[in-house]
Design an enzyme around this catalytic site. Structure first.
Site, short mmCIF file in Angstrom:
data_model
loop_
_atom_site.label_atom_id
_atom_site.label_comp_id
_atom_site.label_asym_id
_atom_site.label_seq_id
_atom_site.Cartn_x
_atom_site.Cartn_y
_atom_site.Cartn_z
CG ASP A 484 -41.75 -3.63 12.01
OD1 ASP A 484 -42.49 -4.24 12.55
OD2 ASP A 484 -40.81 -4.02 11.53
CD GLU A 485 -35.22 -1.94 14.35
OE1 GLU A 485 -34.63 -1.65 15.23
OE2 GLU A 485 -35.50 -2.94 13.71
CD GLU A 757 -30.25 -6.16 11.34
OE1 GLU A 757 -30.70 -5.54 12.27
OE2 GLU A 757 -31.07 -6.59 10.50
C1 BGC Z 1 -31.28 -2.17 14.95
C2 BGC Z 1 -29.80 -2.15 15.20
C3 BGC Z 1 -29.58 -1.83 16.53
C4 BGC Z 1 -29.75 -2.91 17.42
C5 BGC Z 1 -29.67 -2.65 18.67
C6 BGC Z 1 -31.68 -3.55 15.93
O1 BGC Z 1 -32.80 -3.77 15.98
O2 BGC Z 1 -31.82 -2.53 13.73
O3 BGC Z 1 -29.49 -1.36 14.57
O4 BGC Z 1 -28.32 -1.20 16.60
O5 BGC Z 1 -31.25 -3.11 17.10
O6 BGC Z 1 -30.10 -3.73 19.45
#
Ligand code: BGC
Length: 902
Positions: A484-485, A757
């Site tokens: 959910d992003e 990630e």
């Molecule tokens: C994202 C990252 C982002 C980061 C920054 C995360 O939730 O997935 O891609 O760069 O937040 O805090």
């Protein structure tokens, strides 16, 4: 026939054929072949030269543009222009008219006295250029209770065509996602249209050639709508209706008849509205489809819509509408199941073998009411059961209810999924490989680059980088595609951008997104964390993230030579740099919230400070300097003299303040992390005399961590570049070839098919990092791809767009024995391929016409070098010894160098 006549004829044929062989190929308008529906009023023409000869440079060109109608009247003729420019030649004739189609040709001359003939006829067609070009109005379905997560609205109307058609164009956009149909046929092969932009400021429309879909007599058209990014759930905390609560369309079908007359079928009160089989569709949710509620023939004539609702007509709402720019989202690779199995928990799971982004296609036979549920997972857990926790609140499911009565084929419409595994429940009968496939969906960028080498794990890493790029370039560059992003995180995009420019032509893709950065940038210059910004204005101005506004325009200019991206983005670039200056005190920017070196190495239960924590304000000062430097570069390209003076002085002060605040007299930085030294060295924060010791500290730090990196999102992209620049290429190779965590190859060893990630998304015991933030498809750490192309294979630009390139591979003995990179530039193919075999080093190089290159032969200074087996002679090659290397200047052509590798 006397001999001399014969030889004269022979020479003549030779020259003619040579002359003929100089040709213009791959002609494009704004990066596209024969685009329709553009609203760029000075479109730019580009071509490549092809010639069998070496050292070919264009000396002149000519372009002509005319109306593509009966008149064929000329609207612009450049005349013969003495110039070697063959890319981005801007149209500068009479103003271009909306919906008008133009044809164009080009020809060129080279430094060998050859004249290329006029090229094949190309065309471009203008779209609707201003709000008044839209005679249609916005319409919204008058469906009681319609709201987010309710069934997808369907709109339809019929119309008659009484004359023979010459051509027809559909100009369409929507609030929400749309799929349109004419006489039952889907219009075009674009998905998730109109795409995602900062809708209230910039909303794209698409243009389709629908001539062949129309017929004489009665016709019908229909449009299906989905919540999409417009009103669907986005980000977290139940955020929805971000851009509006009601879906709608703006639809303008322009028909030109053979008698020259025109007719417009528009979105108006003749449309009807209803709902059907799509019971719910959301980017995070997925899709619930009840086939029993399908309205067969709804977009065809003869369908009764008597019980359908009407529509509401809106006025206005056309000021922010612009023609789509950039590659639409299209279907690409299709995957068949590599395995269908039952998990220990008894789940029926399909493994597609690749973590991809897209959706499944179901082929199923069963009874009406049978319900098949498909859930999408990136990984299996340590017990080999389906793992969904890292999707967080995203349901990411498909629920298909059968209508029965034969084979049914289904695929979603208004969502996409990040997955390798599909968990299928409720499938009537036995699920086989014929019943399910997966299709990758991503922006249709032209692939431009490939990298390969003698190490299979590194080749898999390259594969994972490319699939990370495909999976996260779905109209906007997202951080991840599964949970959910799925937001346009700016930091991730900037760190990955340079790598991305190698793998695909991302220029149009970023051209579009950068305009959204400028649109959502705060008036004080602060750049939001995510673009389009759905997190609010306060979610802005983090160092390393906001610098996207400066770094990406410069990278695109460097990689494609597209000067207009600097022109378009300059004020936005400047506003960000000025924001930092406005927040600084005594030339130090050390205030505000920053993400810092996100996801740096942090061992579990770290009691003795092994975590690589880098001071966030040290990082901020470095990126302030870097963005100021790149803004300065852009000002130089654009001739902004005043700004050049101001920012040159500013840059000096930023660095002086950095040294005073963050370095000790012996050159030690306040943060002893790899990232601190990498950023300070990469951005030239330190005076010359302190750099070597700083680099030595960096190399030592790598050793102290057992030949491991400790960098996060911000240090990682530059780590190997800095090691190489300061003579530690072997250390950089050690990091590339390291297989234990943290490293680039550890995930590869653990079976990754995309970039993770986190360095330890999956731990050696197959347990996982925290599900709260653990994506297995995040391209940020894929930024190593840039070093693989640039240093391992040695393909670098030394002038914007590779007008001049540098081929300088840096093999390190005992690390790799072979590496190859190919890059399709705006001028043509660059190729660098080296091999060390039996003590012989060979390097194959290709340089495109109308460009030159500098080639560096490593350790060749003392060697007898041959080219195509012939001794290198000064007559043929300008060469210069550079330490143990030999530097050559080359023109276009294909070359093969060979010498002893000692
Ligand atoms: C994202 C990252 C982002 C980061 C920054 C995360 O939730 O997935 O891609 O760069 O937040 O805090």
């Amino acid at each position: 026939m006397p001999r001399f006549i014969l030889s004269l004829l022979f020479v003549l044929t030779l020259t003619v054929s040579y002359a003929q062989k100089l040709q213009l190929t791959e002609l494009t308008t704004e990066y596209q072949r024969n685009p329709i529906g553009i609203d760029i009023t000075t479109p730019r023409f580009s071509w490549k030269l092809s010639s069998p000869a070496r050292d070919v440079m264009q000396t002149a060109y000519e372009v002509r543009v005319s109306n593509d109608d009966k008149s064929k009247s000329v609207v612009w003729q450049s005349g013969r222009v003495t110039s070697d420019q063959s890319v981005f030649i801007a149209y500068s004739g009479a103003p271009l008219k909306a919906t008008q189609r133009y044809r164009w040709q080009a020809r060129a001359w080279d430094n060998k006295g050859n004249a290329a003939p006029w090229s094949e006829v190309q065309f471009f067609e203008m779209g609707l250029l201003k709000p008044t070009d839209w005679t249609a109005n916005w319409i919204e379905p008058a469906i009681p209770g319609d709201s987010v997560n309710s069934p997808s609205p369907m709109l339809r109307r019929t119309f008659d065509i009484k004359k023979s058609i010459a051509s027809a164009r559909l100009y369409i956009t929507a609030h929400g996602l749309y799929e349109s149909f004419i006489n039952g046929k889907r219009v075009g092969n674009q998905y998730l249209t109109p795409g995602w932009t900062s809708y209230n400021k910039r909303l794209q429309y698409q243009t389709y050639d629908v001539t062949t879909l129309l017929r004489n007599g009665s016709n019908a058209t229909g449009v299906l709508l989905g919540d999409g990014w417009y009103r669907g759930n986005l980000a977290w905390g139940g955020l929805k209706n971000i851009y509006g609560k009601t879906l709608g369309i703006l639809y303008q079908l322009e028909i030109t008849y053979t008698d020259g007359s025109k007719e417009v079928i528009a979105s108006d009160d003749k449309w009807k509205a209803s709902t059907g089989a799509i019971r719910r569709a959301g980017i995070y949710y997925g899709e619930a489809y009840d086939a029993r509620l399908e309205k067969k023939g709804w977009a065809e004539t003869g369908y009764s819509d008597a019980d359908w609702q009407g529509v509401n007509i809106l006025s206005g709402g056309k000021e922010n509408i612009l023609a789509a720019y950039g590659p639409p989202v299209r279907k690409h690779e299709t995957f068949k199941p590599v395995k269908i199995f039952k998990t220990p928990k008894g789940q029926t799971v399909v493994d597609f073998g690749q973590n991809l982004v897209g959706w499944i296609t179901l082929r199923v036979k069963g009874d009406a009411g049978d319900k098949v549920t498909v859930r999408h997972a990136e990984v299996l857990d340590k017990d080999k059961n389906v793992y969904l926790e890292n999707l967080r609140a995203a349901e990411a499911e498909v629920v298909y209810t059968l209508k029965g009565g034969g084979e049914e084929v289904y695929e979603p419409h208004f969502s996409f999924f990040g997955f390798r595994y599909a968990w299928v429940e409720g499938f009537p009968g036995t699920l086989t490989a014929d019943n399910i496939s997966a299709t990758a969906l991503y922006s249709d960028m032209t692939p431009t680059g490939n990298f390969s080498c003698s190490n299979a794990l590194v080749n898999q890493l390259q594969h994972n980088i490319q699939w990370g790029q495909k999976g996260n370039f779905v109209d906007v560059p997202t951080d991840c595609p599964q949970r959910d992003e799925r937001l346009g995180w700016t930091g991730d995009a900037q760190v990955f951008c340079r790598t991305a420019t190698y793998n695909m032509n991302v220029a149009p893709f970023f051209n579009k997104w950068l305009k959204d950065i400028a649109a959502d940038q705060r008036s004080d210059g602060a750049v939001p964390f995510v673009i389009p910004n759905v997190l609010g204005d306060n979610a802005s101005a983090s160092t390393g993230w906001a610098d996207v506004a400066v770094i990406i325009p410069w990278n695109i200019y460097q990689a494609f030579g597209d000067r207009r991206i600097l022109e378009n983005q300059y004020e936005s670039m400047k506003a960000w740099v000025n924001f930092m200056e406005s927040k600084s005190k005594n030339d130090l920017w050390n205030t505000g919230f920053h993400f810092g070196d996100w996801l740096f190495y942090r061992p579990f239960d770290d009691n003795d400070g092994r975590s690589a924590v880098t001071d966030k304000y040290l990082i901020a000062q470095c990126f302030w300097a870097h963005s100021t430097q790149l803004l300065l570069n852009a000002a130089q390209v654009l001739g902004k003299t005043e700004d050049i003076q101001h920012y040159t002085a500013q840059l000096k002060k930023i660095k002086e303040a950095f040294i005073k605040e963050y370095t000790t007299s012996s050159g030690r930085l306040v943060s002893g992390t790899q990232t601190a030294y990498v950023l300070a060295l990469n951005f030239d924060m330190l005076p010359e005399e302190l750099r070597a010791q700083a680099a030595q500290r960096l190399a030592q730090n790598v050793k102290d961590y057992g030949n491991h990196l400790t960098t996060g999102f911000l240090g990682t992209p530059y780590l190997c570049h800095v090691l190489t620049r300061f003579g530690y290429t072997d250390v950089a190779y050690d990091l590339l070839l390291q297989q234990e965590y943290p490293s680039w190859l550890y995930p590869v060893k653990m079976g990754a098919t995309t970039i993770w990630e986190r360095w330890d998304g999956m731990k050696p015991d197959s347990t996982f990092q925290t599900p709260g933030m653990n994506s297995f498809n995040h391209y940020a750490y894929g930024a190593i791809g840039d070093w693989m192309y640039r240093t391992v294979a040695g393909v670098q630009e030394s002038a914007a767009g590779y007008k001049q390139s540098r081929i300088a591979p840096e093999p390190a003995t005992g690390k790799l024995t072979q590496a190859t990179a190919e890059l399709q530039t705006m001028y043509g193919l660059i190729r660098s391929s080296w091999k060390i075999d039996n003590g012989i080093y060979t390097l194959d190089v290709q340089v495109p016409p109308n460009t030159t290159a500098e080639v560096v032969l490593p350790r060749a200074a003392q060697q007898r070098v041959t080219e195509q087996k012939a001794e290198l002679t000064a007559a043929k090659f300008t060469s210069e010894k550079q330490g143990e290397n030999l530097k050559l200047k080359l023109g276009s052509g294909v070359y093969h160098f060979e010498y002893n590798w000692q």
